[in-house]
Design an enzyme around this catalytic site. Structure first.
Site, PDB file in Angstrom:
ATOM      1  N   ASP A   1      -5.486  30.873 -54.810  1.00  0.00           N
ATOM      2  CA  ASP A   1      -4.062  30.636 -55.433  1.00  0.00           C
ATOM      3  C   ASP A   1      -3.652  30.433 -56.532  1.00  0.00           C
ATOM      4  O   ASP A   1      -4.225  30.034 -57.367  1.00  0.00           O
ATOM      5  CB  ASP A   1      -3.124  29.848 -54.606  1.00  0.00           C
ATOM      6  CG  ASP A   1      -1.501  30.305 -54.206  1.00  0.00           C
ATOM      7  OD1 ASP A   1      -1.154  31.467 -54.335  1.00  0.00           O
ATOM      8  OD2 ASP A   1      -1.187  28.884 -53.478  1.00  0.00           O
TER       9      ASP A   1
ATOM     10  N   ASN B   1      -2.612  33.181 -58.966  1.00  0.00           N
ATOM     11  CA  ASN B   1      -2.981  34.246 -59.859  1.00  0.00           C
ATOM     12  C   ASN B   1      -1.415  35.037 -60.546  1.00  0.00           C
ATOM     13  O   ASN B   1      -1.474  35.558 -61.628  1.00  0.00           O
ATOM     14  CB  ASN B   1      -3.402  35.832 -59.411  1.00  0.00           C
ATOM     15  CG  ASN B   1      -4.914  35.983 -57.988  1.00  0.00           C
ATOM     16  OD1 ASN B   1      -5.290  34.266 -58.771  1.00  0.00           O
ATOM     17  ND2 ASN B   1      -4.566  36.510 -57.030  1.00  0.00           N
TER      18      ASN B   1
ATOM     19  N   ARG C   1       1.667  32.549 -60.835  1.00  0.00           N
ATOM     20  CA  ARG C   1       1.635  32.110 -61.832  1.00  0.00           C
ATOM     21  C   ARG C   1       0.758  32.339 -63.380  1.00  0.00           C
ATOM     22  O   ARG C   1       0.774  32.166 -64.136  1.00  0.00           O
ATOM     23  CB  ARG C   1       1.663  30.384 -61.508  1.00  0.00           C
ATOM     24  CG  ARG C   1       2.936  30.264 -60.722  1.00  0.00           C
ATOM     25  CD  ARG C   1       2.224  28.298 -59.754  1.00  0.00           C
ATOM     26  NE  ARG C   1       1.445  29.884 -58.434  1.00  0.00           N
ATOM     27  CZ  ARG C   1       1.376  28.960 -57.482  1.00  0.00           C
ATOM     28  NH1 ARG C   1       1.260  27.220 -57.932  1.00  0.00           N
ATOM     29  NH2 ARG C   1       0.384  29.530 -56.396  1.00  0.00           N
ATOM     30  N   TRP C   2      -0.398  32.367 -63.010  1.00  0.00           N
ATOM     31  CA  TRP C   2      -1.675  32.122 -64.219  1.00  0.00           C
ATOM     32  C   TRP C   2      -1.094  33.764 -65.244  1.00  0.00           C
ATOM     33  O   TRP C   2      -0.429  32.947 -66.472  1.00  0.00           O
ATOM     34  CB  TRP C   2      -3.035  32.830 -63.958  1.00  0.00           C
ATOM     35  CG  TRP C   2      -3.696  32.831 -64.862  1.00  0.00           C
ATOM     36  CD1 TRP C   2      -4.695  32.291 -65.339  1.00  0.00           C
ATOM     37  CD2 TRP C   2      -4.650  34.711 -65.501  1.00  0.00           C
ATOM     38  NE1 TRP C   2      -5.247  32.422 -66.346  1.00  0.00           N
ATOM     39  CE2 TRP C   2      -5.207  33.674 -66.746  1.00  0.00           C
ATOM     40  CE3 TRP C   2      -3.860  35.744 -65.579  1.00  0.00           C
ATOM     41  CZ2 TRP C   2      -5.489  35.259 -67.743  1.00  0.00           C
ATOM     42  CZ3 TRP C   2      -3.471  36.154 -66.476  1.00  0.00           C
ATOM     43  CH2 TRP C   2      -4.692  36.140 -67.515  1.00  0.00           C
TER      44      TRP C   2
ATOM     45  N   ARG D   1       2.026  40.554 -63.240  1.00  0.00           N
ATOM     46  CA  ARG D   1       1.521  39.629 -62.074  1.00  0.00           C
ATOM     47  C   ARG D   1       0.231  40.590 -61.349  1.00  0.00           C
ATOM     48  O   ARG D   1      -1.104  39.770 -61.525  1.00  0.00           O
ATOM     49  CB  ARG D   1       1.740  39.242 -60.948  1.00  0.00           C
ATOM     50  CG  ARG D   1       3.488  39.126 -60.233  1.00  0.00           C
ATOM     51  CD  ARG D   1       3.869  38.610 -59.125  1.00  0.00           C
ATOM     52  NE  ARG D   1       3.193  38.323 -58.277  1.00  0.00           N
ATOM     53  CZ  ARG D   1       3.383  37.406 -57.651  1.00  0.00           C
ATOM     54  NH1 ARG D   1       3.196  36.806 -58.250  1.00  0.00           N
ATOM     55  NH2 ARG D   1       2.453  37.174 -56.468  1.00  0.00           N
TER      56      ARG D   1
ATOM     57  N   HIS E   1      -3.905  38.417 -61.091  1.00  0.00           N
ATOM     58  CA  HIS E   1      -4.986  39.624 -59.935  1.00  0.00           C
ATOM     59  C   HIS E   1      -6.111  39.865 -60.524  1.00  0.00           C
ATOM     60  O   HIS E   1      -7.590  39.997 -60.110  1.00  0.00           O
ATOM     61  CB  HIS E   1      -3.763  40.766 -59.056  1.00  0.00           C
ATOM     62  CG  HIS E   1      -2.925  40.061 -57.983  1.00  0.00           C
ATOM     63  ND1 HIS E   1      -2.981  39.052 -57.605  1.00  0.00           N
ATOM     64  CD2 HIS E   1      -1.874  40.793 -57.782  1.00  0.00           C
ATOM     65  CE1 HIS E   1      -1.961  38.836 -56.688  1.00  0.00           C
ATOM     66  NE2 HIS E   1      -0.917  39.995 -57.132  1.00  0.00           N
TER      67      HIS E   1
ATOM     68  N   ARG F   1       5.058  41.811 -49.911  1.00  0.00           N
ATOM     69  CA  ARG F   1       5.455  41.580 -50.768  1.00  0.00           C
ATOM     70  C   ARG F   1       6.197  42.930 -51.773  1.00  0.00           C
ATOM     71  O   ARG F   1       5.726  43.993 -51.067  1.00  0.00           O
ATOM     72  CB  ARG F   1       3.618  40.889 -51.791  1.00  0.00           C
ATOM     73  CG  ARG F   1       3.567  39.845 -51.250  1.00  0.00           C
ATOM     74  CD  ARG F   1       1.973  38.841 -52.293  1.00  0.00           C
ATOM     75  NE  ARG F   1       2.256  37.698 -51.871  1.00  0.00           N
ATOM     76  CZ  ARG F   1       1.476  37.398 -53.083  1.00  0.00           C
ATOM     77  NH1 ARG F   1       1.150  37.484 -54.019  1.00  0.00           N
ATOM     78  NH2 ARG F   1       1.073  35.809 -52.695  1.00  0.00           N
TER      79      ARG F   1
ATOM     80  N   LEU G   1     -26.459  35.811 -48.604  1.00  0.00           N
ATOM     81  CA  LEU G   1     -25.221  34.697 -48.651  1.00  0.00           C
ATOM     82  C   LEU G   1     -24.520  36.704 -47.578  1.00  0.00           C
ATOM     83  O   LEU G   1     -24.094  37.697 -47.731  1.00  0.00           O
ATOM     84  CB  LEU G   1     -24.725  35.540 -49.779  1.00  0.00           C
ATOM     85  CG  LEU G   1     -23.126  35.106 -49.880  1.00  0.00           C
ATOM     86  CD1 LEU G   1     -23.222  33.429 -49.643  1.00  0.00           C
ATOM     87  CD2 LEU G   1     -22.850  35.336 -50.820  1.00  0.00           C
TER      88      LEU G   1
ATOM     89  N   ARG H   1      -8.721  25.016 -51.730  1.00  0.00           N
ATOM     90  CA  ARG H   1      -7.393  25.868 -52.568  1.00  0.00           C
ATOM     91  C   ARG H   1      -7.258  25.669 -53.804  1.00  0.00           C
ATOM     92  O   ARG H   1      -6.880  24.352 -54.778  1.00  0.00           O
ATOM     93  CB  ARG H   1      -6.271  25.610 -51.320  1.00  0.00           C
ATOM     94  CG  ARG H   1      -4.922  26.382 -51.907  1.00  0.00           C
ATOM     95  CD  ARG H   1      -3.889  25.919 -50.987  1.00  0.00           C
ATOM     96  NE  ARG H   1      -2.978  27.263 -51.779  1.00  0.00           N
ATOM     97  CZ  ARG H   1      -2.104  27.200 -50.264  1.00  0.00           C
ATOM     98  NH1 ARG H   1      -2.030  27.055 -49.384  1.00  0.00           N
ATOM     99  NH2 ARG H   1      -1.619  28.192 -50.599  1.00  0.00           N
TER     100      ARG H   1
HETATM  101  C1  FPP Z   1      -2.517  34.784 -54.694  1.00  0.00           C
HETATM  102  O1  FPP Z   1      -1.873  34.592 -55.720  1.00  0.00           O
HETATM  103  C2  FPP Z   1      -3.513  35.340 -54.564  1.00  0.00           C
HETATM  104  C3  FPP Z   1      -3.173  36.807 -53.638  1.00  0.00           C
HETATM  105  C4  FPP Z   1      -2.358  37.448 -53.131  1.00  0.00           C
HETATM  106  C5  FPP Z   1      -4.948  37.498 -53.306  1.00  0.00           C
HETATM  107  C6  FPP Z   1      -6.404  37.685 -54.219  1.00  0.00           C
HETATM  108  C7  FPP Z   1      -6.249  38.127 -54.516  1.00  0.00           C
HETATM  109  C8  FPP Z   1      -7.645  38.536 -55.574  1.00  0.00           C
HETATM  110  C9  FPP Z   1      -8.074  37.324 -56.456  1.00  0.00           C
HETATM  111  C10 FPP Z   1      -7.535  40.024 -56.396  1.00  0.00           C
HETATM  112  C11 FPP Z   1      -8.523  40.578 -56.050  1.00  0.00           C
HETATM  113  C12 FPP Z   1      -9.105  40.572 -54.813  1.00  0.00           C
HETATM  114  C13 FPP Z   1     -10.507  40.790 -54.613  1.00  0.00           C
HETATM  115  C14 FPP Z   1     -11.643  40.633 -53.518  1.00  0.00           C
HETATM  116  C15 FPP Z   1     -10.784  42.034 -55.265  1.00  0.00           C
HETATM  117  P1  FPP Z   1      -0.394  35.169 -55.710  1.00  0.00           P
HETATM  118  O2  FPP Z   1      -0.015  36.237 -56.324  1.00  0.00           O
HETATM  119  O3  FPP Z   1      -0.367  34.282 -54.921  1.00  0.00           O
HETATM  120  O4  FPP Z   1      -0.645  33.152 -56.812  1.00  0.00           O
HETATM  121  P2  FPP Z   1       0.799  33.055 -56.983  1.00  0.00           P
HETATM  122  O5  FPP Z   1       1.376  31.587 -56.098  1.00  0.00           O
HETATM  123  O6  FPP Z   1       0.916  31.567 -58.508  1.00  0.00           O
HETATM  124  O7  FPP Z   1       2.653  33.673 -57.197  1.00  0.00           O
END
Ligand code: FPP
Length: 246
Positions: free
Chosen positions: A24, A26, A28-29, A37, A41, A75, A135, A192
């Site tokens: 979780d 991505n 906010r980063w 956004r 990702h 989304r 794995l 998490r």
């Molecule tokens: C949460 O960030 C993450 C996701 C919705 C999906 C996870 C996706 C990845 C790590 C990238 C691609 C995955 C693979 C397997 C290549 P968020 O958007 O909810 O972050 P936020 O809560 O800060 O808005």
């Protein structure tokens, strides 16, 4: 890996058999850097590569990553499309590494809902890596634990209705055997990132006795050092599974 790497502090005998991660933060980063956004990702996908590599290297049995939840379909379509593109890119770029490193690939969730081109690649890599016994990389895609539990109840009810099963035959083992994670050990560790204290409909049945680690770090910033440090902390925890030490 070099000799100063924290991996040497790990007790290889006490490693978790199964690590599950809610990736979780991505969005906010990216926001904190005034980026789109999708950039978050993209950086998150690099962290995925790192945790897969590290897990394989140290000898974790199963790694389950929450990559796309059943709720994530809500989304904006442009973000969903970008996540699907990233997933495809990730699978194509990691195919050879999975084969070379004895990684078995699997996907859990309502895979029928995934776009046909993504489904095709998933099925291709699942088949290609089916005989690997290192794995097990389990990607949760279009996954929701309540949907998983509902499907399990329906399957057991159908078996009971057809006479294949008596109500009294239903046990915790039989239930586990009708979940996506059948034949896998329950997660020992759930990580998490980004500080939220929730489990967000992830592996609800399977995490009954899982040790939970929540870190403030946003997923794109999650490092190998922090991953290893969580595994070391796990090894210090006293897991009693509801019992007392005698
Ligand atoms: C949460 O960030 C993450 C996701 C919705 C999906 C996870 C996706 C990845 C790590 C990238 C691609 C995955 C693979 C397997 C290549 P968020 O958007 O909810 O972050 P936020 O809560 O800060 O808005």
């Amino acid at each position: 890996m070099n000799s100063s790497d924290a991996v040497y502090d790990l007790d290889t005998a006490g490693l978790p058999k199964h690590v599950a991660i809610i990736m979780d933060g991505n969005g906010r980063w990216a926001k904190s850097r005034l980026l789109n956004r999708i950039k978050g990702h993209e950086r998150g996908a690099d962290t995925v590569r790192m945790v897969v590599r590290t897990s394989r290297e140290i000898g974790i049995g199963v790694l389950t990553l929450y990559a796309f939840s059943s709720e994530n379909w809500q989304r904006p379509p442009s973000e969903v499309a970008a996540l699907m593109r990233l997933l495809k890119r990730f699978l194509k770029s990691e195919e050879a590494e999975m084969c070379d490193n004895n990684i078995r690939f699997n996907a859990i969730g309502d895979i029928a809902r995934m776009p046909a081109d993504v489904r095709q690649i998933l099925q291709h890599i699942i088949r290609l890596t089916a005989d690997n016994d290192g794995l097990l990389l389990n990607l949760a895609l279009s996954y929701g634990a309540r949907d998983e539990i509902t499907a399990m109840v329906r399957a057991l009810a159908a078996k009971a209705a057809s006479g294949e099963l008596e109500a009294a035959d239903i046990s915790a083992e039989l239930i586990a055997d009708h979940l996506y994670t059948r034949k896998m050990p329950d997660p020992d560790v759930l990580i998490r990132t980004s500080g939220e204290m929730r489990v967000s409909n992830f592996l609800l049945w399977q995490i009954a006795y899982t040790e939970i680690f929540v870190t403030q770090t946003l997923w794109p910033d999650f490092s190998r050092e922090e991953y290893l440090s969580i595994l070391r902390d796990f090894q210090k925890r006293d897991r009693r599974f509801g019992r007392v030490e005698l």
